[in-house]
Design a protein around this motif. Sequence first.
Motif, PDB file in Angstrom:
ATOM      1  N   GLY A 423      34.404  39.278  59.407  1.00 44.64           N
ATOM      2  CA  GLY A 423      33.322  38.894  60.308  1.00 44.64           C
ATOM      3  C   GLY A 423      32.938  40.011  61.248  1.00 44.64           C
ATOM      4  O   GLY A 423      31.905  39.919  61.929  1.00 44.64           O
ATOM      5  N   PHE A 424      33.755  41.056  61.310  1.00 50.10           N
ATOM      6  CA  PHE A 424      33.453  42.220  62.146  1.00 50.10           C
ATOM      7  C   PHE A 424      33.276  43.433  61.219  1.00 50.10           C
ATOM      8  O   PHE A 424      34.247  44.084  60.835  1.00 50.10           O
ATOM      9  N   PRO A 425      32.047  43.719  60.842  1.00 56.43           N
ATOM     10  CA  PRO A 425      31.777  44.773  59.860  1.00 56.43           C
ATOM     11  C   PRO A 425      32.301  46.149  60.263  1.00 56.43           C
ATOM     12  O   PRO A 425      32.627  46.957  59.381  1.00 56.43           O
ATOM     13  N   LYS A 426      32.414  46.415  61.549  1.00 56.21           N
ATOM     14  CA  LYS A 426      32.875  47.743  61.981  1.00 56.21           C
ATOM     15  C   LYS A 426      34.320  48.018  61.584  1.00 56.21           C
ATOM     16  O   LYS A 426      34.753  49.174  61.585  1.00 56.21           O
ATOM     17  N   THR A 427      35.062  46.966  61.256  1.00 58.58           N
ATOM     18  CA  THR A 427      36.476  47.164  60.916  1.00 58.58           C
ATOM     19  C   THR A 427      36.721  47.145  59.409  1.00 58.58           C
ATOM     20  O   THR A 427      37.874  47.224  58.977  1.00 58.58           O
ATOM     21  N   LYS A 428      35.655  47.068  58.608  1.00 53.03           N
ATOM     22  CA  LYS A 428      35.846  46.830  57.172  1.00 53.03           C
ATOM     23  C   LYS A 428      36.518  48.000  56.450  1.00 53.03           C
ATOM     24  O   LYS A 428      37.136  47.802  55.410  1.00 53.03           O
ATOM     25  N   ASN A 429      36.427  49.215  56.996  1.00 50.93           N
ATOM     26  CA  ASN A 429      36.976  50.380  56.299  1.00 50.93           C
ATOM     27  C   ASN A 429      38.301  50.884  56.880  1.00 50.93           C
ATOM     28  O   ASN A 429      38.930  51.756  56.269  1.00 50.93           O
ATOM     29  N   ILE A 430      38.700  50.360  58.020  1.00 48.27           N
ATOM     30  CA  ILE A 430      39.891  50.930  58.676  1.00 48.27           C
ATOM     31  C   ILE A 430      41.160  50.466  57.966  1.00 48.27           C
ATOM     32  O   ILE A 430      41.229  49.375  57.409  1.00 48.27           O
ATOM     33  N   THR A 431      42.153  51.353  58.013  1.00 42.74           N
ATOM     34  CA  THR A 431      43.469  51.047  57.461  1.00 42.74           C
ATOM     35  C   THR A 431      44.343  50.465  58.563  1.00 42.74           C
ATOM     36  O   THR A 431      44.344  50.972  59.703  1.00 42.74           O
ATOM     37  N   GLU A 432      45.053  49.409  58.256  1.00 49.20           N
ATOM     38  CA  GLU A 432      45.908  48.788  59.278  1.00 49.20           C
ATOM     39  C   GLU A 432      46.889  49.820  59.835  1.00 49.20           C
ATOM     40  O   GLU A 432      47.632  50.452  59.088  1.00 49.20           O
ATOM     41  N   THR A 433      46.843  49.975  61.138  1.00 51.68           N
ATOM     42  CA  THR A 433      47.617  51.031  61.797  1.00 51.68           C
ATOM     43  C   THR A 433      48.144  50.522  63.130  1.00 51.68           C
ATOM     44  O   THR A 433      47.446  49.792  63.851  1.00 51.68           O
ATOM     45  N   ILE A 434      49.373  50.897  63.446  1.00 45.84           N
ATOM     46  CA  ILE A 434      49.883  50.685  64.813  1.00 45.84           C
ATOM     47  C   ILE A 434      49.478  51.920  65.599  1.00 45.84           C
ATOM     48  O   ILE A 434      50.036  53.009  65.434  1.00 45.84           O
ATOM     49  N   PHE A 435      48.465  51.744  66.444  1.00 51.00           N
ATOM     50  CA  PHE A 435      47.784  52.872  67.089  1.00 51.00           C
ATOM     51  C   PHE A 435      48.368  53.133  68.478  1.00 51.00           C
ATOM     52  O   PHE A 435      48.428  52.236  69.320  1.00 51.00           O
ATOM     53  N   PRO A 436      48.811  54.374  68.753  1.00 54.38           N
ATOM     54  CA  PRO A 436      49.384  54.682  70.072  1.00 54.38           C
ATOM     55  C   PRO A 436      48.302  54.789  71.149  1.00 54.38           C
ATOM     56  O   PRO A 436      47.250  55.395  70.930  1.00 54.38           O
ATOM     57  N   ILE A 437      48.582  54.212  72.308  1.00 57.73           N
ATOM     58  CA  ILE A 437      47.661  54.260  73.443  1.00 57.73           C
ATOM     59  C   ILE A 437      48.161  55.232  74.503  1.00 57.73           C
ATOM     60  O   ILE A 437      47.469  56.180  74.882  1.00 57.73           O
ATOM     61  N   MET A 438      49.359  55.013  74.976  1.00 56.99           N
ATOM     62  CA  MET A 438      49.958  55.886  75.998  1.00 56.99           C
ATOM     63  C   MET A 438      51.446  55.622  76.055  1.00 56.99           C
ATOM     64  O   MET A 438      51.943  54.623  75.535  1.00 56.99           O
ATOM     65  N   PHE A 439      52.207  56.531  76.687  1.00 54.23           N
ATOM     66  CA  PHE A 439      53.622  56.265  76.948  1.00 54.23           C
ATOM     67  C   PHE A 439      53.967  56.696  78.362  1.00 54.23           C
ATOM     68  O   PHE A 439      53.289  57.527  78.967  1.00 54.23           O
ATOM     69  N   VAL A 440      55.020  56.080  78.875  1.00 53.15           N
ATOM     70  CA  VAL A 440      55.454  56.321  80.244  1.00 53.15           C
ATOM     71  C   VAL A 440      56.855  56.891  80.239  1.00 53.15           C
ATOM     72  O   VAL A 440      57.694  56.511  79.414  1.00 53.15           O
ATOM     73  N   ASN A 441      57.092  57.815  81.142  1.00 56.17           N
ATOM     74  CA  ASN A 441      58.417  58.405  81.342  1.00 56.17           C
ATOM     75  C   ASN A 441      58.828  58.133  82.781  1.00 56.17           C
ATOM     76  O   ASN A 441      58.344  58.780  83.716  1.00 56.17           O
ATOM     77  N   GLU A 442      59.695  57.146  82.967  1.00 54.09           N
ATOM     78  CA  GLU A 442      60.166  56.761  84.301  1.00 54.09           C
ATOM     79  C   GLU A 442      61.491  57.471  84.568  1.00 54.09           C
ATOM     80  O   GLU A 442      62.484  57.234  83.871  1.00 54.09           O
ATOM     81  N   THR A 443      61.509  58.360  85.547  1.00 52.64           N
ATOM     82  CA  THR A 443      62.685  59.203  85.785  1.00 52.64           C
ATOM     83  C   THR A 443      63.184  59.043  87.212  1.00 52.64           C
ATOM     84  O   THR A 443      62.408  58.804  88.151  1.00 52.64           O
ATOM     85  N   ALA A 444      64.489  59.182  87.351  1.00 47.51           N
ATOM     86  CA  ALA A 444      65.126  59.150  88.674  1.00 47.51           C
ATOM     87  C   ALA A 444      66.413  59.956  88.595  1.00 47.51           C
ATOM     88  O   ALA A 444      67.168  59.840  87.623  1.00 47.51           O
ATOM     89  N   THR A 445      66.647  60.788  89.599  1.00 47.24           N
ATOM     90  CA  THR A 445      67.867  61.586  89.695  1.00 47.24           C
ATOM     91  C   THR A 445      68.429  61.444  91.097  1.00 47.24           C
ATOM     92  O   THR A 445      67.671  61.448  92.076  1.00 47.24           O
ATOM     93  N   ILE A 446      69.724  61.325  91.205  1.00 48.79           N
ATOM     94  CA  ILE A 446      70.373  61.148  92.499  1.00 48.79           C
ATOM     95  C   ILE A 446      69.994  62.291  93.445  1.00 48.79           C
ATOM     96  O   ILE A 446      69.914  63.457  93.034  1.00 48.79           O
ATOM     97  N   ASP A 447      69.717  61.966  94.702  1.00 45.53           N
ATOM     98  CA  ASP A 447      69.344  62.990  95.680  1.00 45.53           C
ATOM     99  C   ASP A 447      70.577  63.766  96.120  1.00 45.53           C
ATOM    100  O   ASP A 447      71.722  63.340  95.893  1.00 45.53           O
ATOM    101  N   ASP A 448      70.355  64.918  96.750  1.00 44.44           N
ATOM    102  CA  ASP A 448      71.455  65.824  97.109  1.00 44.44           C
ATOM    103  C   ASP A 448      72.431  65.181  98.090  1.00 44.44           C
ATOM    104  O   ASP A 448      73.650  65.365  97.973  1.00 44.44           O
ATOM    105  N   GLU A 449      71.927  64.442  99.071  1.00 39.92           N
ATOM    106  CA  GLU A 449      72.812  63.819 100.064  1.00 39.92           C
ATOM    107  C   GLU A 449      73.714  62.773  99.414  1.00 39.92           C
ATOM    108  O   GLU A 449      74.925  62.731  99.655  1.00 39.92           O
ATOM    109  N   SER A 450      73.125  61.933  98.577  1.00 43.96           N
ATOM    110  CA  SER A 450      73.920  60.914  97.875  1.00 43.96           C
ATOM    111  C   SER A 450      74.910  61.555  96.915  1.00 43.96           C
ATOM    112  O   SER A 450      76.026  61.059  96.734  1.00 43.96           O
ATOM    113  N   ALA A 451      74.498  62.679  96.303  1.00 46.56           N
ATOM    114  CA  ALA A 451      75.397  63.372  95.375  1.00 46.56           C
ATOM    115  C   ALA A 451      76.613  63.929  96.114  1.00 46.56           C
ATOM    116  O   ALA A 451      77.743  63.860  95.615  1.00 46.56           O
ATOM    117  N   ALA A 452      76.389  64.473  97.329  1.00 43.38           N
ATOM    118  CA  ALA A 452      77.509  64.996  98.121  1.00 43.38           C
ATOM    119  C   ALA A 452      78.472  63.875  98.506  1.00 43.38           C
ATOM    120  O   ALA A 452      79.698  64.040  98.447  1.00 43.38           O
TER     121      ALA A 452
END
Length: 552
Positions: A423-452
Motif C-alpha cells: 500500500g506504500f509504493p515508495k517501499t516496493k523496492n527496498i530490501t528489509e534492513t535493520i537500519f542504524p540511526i545513531m549510537f550513544v557512548n555513556e562514559t564515567a571515570t572516577i575523579d582524582d579526589e575520589s581515586a585518592a
Amino acid sequence: MGHYSCPRGSYLRRGQQKTPGSMTRRSCAIYATGFICAHLLIVGIALVVAQVFQTMIHSRLKKEITLTEKSQVFEAWKNPPPPVYMEYYFFNVTNPEVFMAGGKASVKQIGPYTYREYRPRENVTFLENGTKVYALNPKTFVFVPEKSVGDPQVDIVRTVNIPFVAIMNELNSYSFFLRTIVSMYINSLGIELFMTRTVHEVLWGFKDPLLTKVHSMKPEVDEYFGLMWKKNGTHEGEFVFHTGEQNYLDYGKIDTWNGLREMSWWSSNQSNMINGTDGAVFHPLINRNELLYIFAADLCRSIHLAYVEDVEVKGIQAYRFAPPNDVLMSPKNNPANAGFCVPAGDCLGTGVLKVSVCREGAPIVVSFPHFYQADPAYINAIDGLNPNKEEHETYLDLQPTAGVPIRACKRAQLNIILKRVQGFPKTKNITETIFPIMFVNETATIDDESAAQMRSLLLIVTLVSNFPVLIVGLGIILLLVFLVLFCRNRQKKNEVKRIDFAEAFHSFATAKDDTAYTPVSDKTDESSETPASQPMKNGSYIAMSPVEAQKC
C-alpha cells in the motif's frame, strides 16, 4: 720441696676477652631470638590459616557499605561525584536514492556531540525499617562544546524518518485500501522515507508535520518527535532499592521499578525479571567467577556482565566486566533468549534485540554500536560500518573489594526495521534492513579526589588483611638471624677450644725443655760436689724455674 711456675700471661689475656659472663649473655640473646621467632611463626601461621584479620575486615566492609544515612557511601550514591558524559554519534545516509531503488545503503558516522549528564537522586525515602530505599533519578544534559565536533543546532544529518516508518508499521495490520489512502495523503504532504534535520532537532525534538496531523485526530499522540524528547530533566521511573543491611549481596539491588517486581512485555518469566542494580553500585567483595546483573530501563530488560580481565585505573586495581556474547545471541544458539521474541517465535538474529513492545509499537531495534558482536549479515547490509572492540564494547571496571565502579562505558545503538509495506509504493523496492540511526557512548571515570580516597582505603584494607603475613615474615627474618648467630656462636666455641688446647700443649712443652736448677750460694762447681752420703742443706736449691723467669 720446690715450686712449679706456669706461664699465665697468655691465658690471662685471652681470659679477659672471653669471660664466662659475656659467653652466657650471648647465648641468652641467641636463644631469646629463637624463642621470639618461634612464637611469631606459630601465631602468624595460625592467623593466616584462620583468616582472622581478613574475616574481620570483610565483616566491617559488609556493615559499612550500605545505603543508609550513617554509611560513608550514601552521599556518593545520592550525588555521584564522577562526571558522566553522553556522546551521541549519528549515521548520516549518503545515498538514499540507491537504497530506495533496492541497492545497499551507505552511511557515514558523524560525532560525537557530547553532553554532561547530571543525575542526582531525589525524594530519597527509607522504607521497611531502613532495609529499602525509594528514590527518583532525574537526568539533566548540558552540551559540552569542547568535547564535540560541531554545533548540534547547525550541523545537518540525513536519517530515517522514524515517525513515517512507525505509522506505516502501525497501519500494517489494517486493510490494504486504508493503507493506500494514507499513503496518498502522506505523499501530498511531501513526506519522504528519509528526512534532513539538524542534530539538535533529531536528538531533542521538533514538531513533525505527520504527527501533527495524527495529533489532531488522536490527541494522545504527541506532535513532537525526538530521540531524547522529554528525557532532559526527567527520570526513568520510580525505583525501590535494597539497602544491603540484611544481606550485603543485596546492596543496591532493585526491589521494584514503577511498583513492579517483574515486567510483562516479554514472552517468558525469566525475560520479564528485573535483576540486579541500576549499574551505579554493586555489592562489595566481588569475585571473578560471578555474573553481575544490571536492569537497563532504556533497553527494557536486564542484562548480565561477566569478568574479562584485570585492569588499572588511576593506580587502582579493578576487574573489567562486559556483556558476553550470549546476551544478544539468537535463541537458536541460546534458548534462554527465546523469551525476548514477541510474539513468541518472532525472533531476530544474533546481536540485535527488538524492543517494539516498550516503544509504543515502533519497529525499534537495539544493538551494540556498528552491530558489534552481531550476525555479519547485519553488518554487511550497510556500507560504512566497522565494528571493533575498543570503540564499541560496553564494559564496567569495578574495584572488587568495595564494589565501586571506577570506570564505565555503556554503548548502545538505536536501529529501525525498514521493509516493504503493501500500500506504500515508495517501499516496493527496498530490501528489509535493520537500519542504524545513531549510537550513544555513556562514559564515567572516577575523579582524582575520589581515586585518592579509594587508594588510601585500599591500603588500609590491604595492611590489615595481610597483618598475619607480616608477622610470619618477621618471624622468618628472626629465624634467619637466629640461625646465623647460632652457627657463629658454635664456630667460635670450637675455635676457642682448639686455641686453648694448642697453647696449653705448647706451654707445657716449653716449660719442660727450658727448666734449670740455680744454686743459691756463690760457691764454685767444685764445692758443690758433695758426697752422696752427706745430707742436703735446706735451701741449697730453689725450685725449678723457666729460663725466661730468670731473665725477668
